[in-house]
Design an enzyme around this catalytic site. Sequence first.
Site, PDB file in Angstrom:
ATOM      1  N   HIS A 109       0.800  -1.238   0.000  1.00 60.09           N
ATOM      2  CA  HIS A 109       0.000   0.000   0.000  1.00 60.09           C
ATOM      3  C   HIS A 109       0.831   1.286   0.000  1.00 60.09           C
ATOM      4  CE1 HIS A 109      -3.467  -2.431   0.224  1.00 60.09           C
ATOM      5  NE2 HIS A 109      -3.602  -2.522   1.520  1.00 60.09           N
ATOM      6  N   HIS A 178      -9.636   1.877   0.652  1.00 60.57           N
ATOM      7  CA  HIS A 178      -9.552   0.735   1.573  1.00 60.57           C
ATOM      8  C   HIS A 178     -10.622   0.809   2.672  1.00 60.57           C
ATOM      9  CE1 HIS A 178      -7.800  -2.664   3.545  1.00 60.57           C
ATOM     10  NE2 HIS A 178      -6.643  -2.591   2.912  1.00 60.57           N
ATOM     11  N   ALA A 179     -11.860   1.149   2.307  1.00 64.47           N
ATOM     12  CA  ALA A 179     -12.930   1.195   3.308  1.00 64.47           C
ATOM     13  C   ALA A 179     -13.277  -0.210   3.787  1.00 64.47           C
ATOM     14  CB  ALA A 179     -14.166   1.868   2.726  1.00 64.47           C
ATOM     15  N   ASP A 245      -8.243 -12.965   1.480  1.00 63.32           N
ATOM     16  CA  ASP A 245      -7.398 -11.792   1.218  1.00 63.32           C
ATOM     17  C   ASP A 245      -6.783 -12.034  -0.150  1.00 63.32           C
ATOM     18  OD1 ASP A 245      -5.987  -9.453   1.310  1.00 63.32           O
ATOM     19  OD2 ASP A 245      -4.686 -10.010   2.974  1.00 63.32           O
ATOM     20  N   GLN A 281      -9.778  -6.896  -4.809  1.00 59.76           N
ATOM     21  CA  GLN A 281      -9.249  -7.635  -3.658  1.00 59.76           C
ATOM     22  C   GLN A 281     -10.371  -7.777  -2.642  1.00 59.76           C
ATOM     23  OE1 GLN A 281      -5.975  -8.625  -3.606  1.00 59.76           O
ATOM     24  NE2 GLN A 281      -5.618  -9.251  -1.487  1.00 59.76           N
ATOM     25  N   GLU A 309     -11.749  -4.045  -2.612  1.00 57.39           N
ATOM     26  CA  GLU A 309     -10.844  -3.019  -3.140  1.00 57.39           C
ATOM     27  C   GLU A 309     -10.642  -3.222  -4.641  1.00 57.39           C
ATOM     28  OE1 GLU A 309      -7.244  -3.133  -0.439  1.00 57.39           O
ATOM     29  OE2 GLU A 309      -8.542  -4.649   0.475  1.00 57.39           O
TER      30      GLU A 309
END
Length: 344
Positions: A109, A178-179, A245, A281, A309
Amino acid sequence: MTEVKREVFGQMPQEEGGGVVEKFVLKSDSVKVEILSLGCIIAALETKDRDGEFSDVVLGFDTLEGYIRKHPFFGAVVGRVANRIAKGRFTVDGKEYQLFLNNGPNSLHGGARGFDKVLWSPQVLLNGVCFFRLSPDGEEGYPGDLKVWVTYTLSGGELAINYRAQTSKTTPINLTNHAYFNLAGQGSRDIYDHEISIEADSYLPVDDTKIPTGEVAAVQGTSFDLRQPVELGKHLQKFCLDGFDHNFCLQQAQARRLVARARHPPTGRAMEVHTTQPGIQFYTGNNLDGSLKGKGAVTYPKHSAFCLETQNWPDAINKPHFPNPLLRPGEEYNHTTWLVFNTA
């Protein structure tokens, strides 16, 4: 009509460069969203259930202090490259670049101080807000001066997030938000009663450091087949999974398309994800451990939220057969994701 308000949210400490953090409140008849100039963070998102009751469905903090301390990217725009780059290394035009390693042996990130940790310059629009920043050449080890615009607009139940960028040198780029969502309302214990579906025929298997192996695997007949809605808790149990993930590979098209849906049958809240991106993602909050106190002093245990995401595939810079992550001078990076909230 969308109402847009701006207010002061807090003051960055001097050691973080100082500066005022503003909060922008976008409000329609069915959705209210609060966005910070720090990291373009979605700090709150209220949406109606089937009885017309509003609840905040994203994880986060009540005050700026929470966002300045270490947290798992709650609500933030992450970059210059979202997700993981193996060993933090890549080569562009024959030159090797080494990034900071902040996720085991990998870079995640954007590195130590990515786009989520900096102040952006806001401009209020009729139905939203546009944030701008210049990421200087060499920031976090990446090449080129990168101009970035992130625009949030709200129309009825639809929140659009548009990402644009231009560079002075060839650079990898991959931007996402990235909520962390829980459609039962943030602070609810888990997401096991949510139904999830993802429009993807293939996914990327990963090694034990979460880097894709390079294989593009069919979802057919596996726990990754989410083309029909599954109830998350039962699905994890059935396949003895610790959670997801993983990157799901979307149809390669530049056009807007529906790629994922989440629904919470008890409240009727539903969220559709539409995007122009080649991947999504799906993350089920596996690393949340109850140690963080969020809004209203609630704690966030494992599996208490999910992320969808939209992005390019992880480690694409080191996998020539993955979608190209490079932006070159004279080109424009331009992607949009739409989150559509309704009751079903």
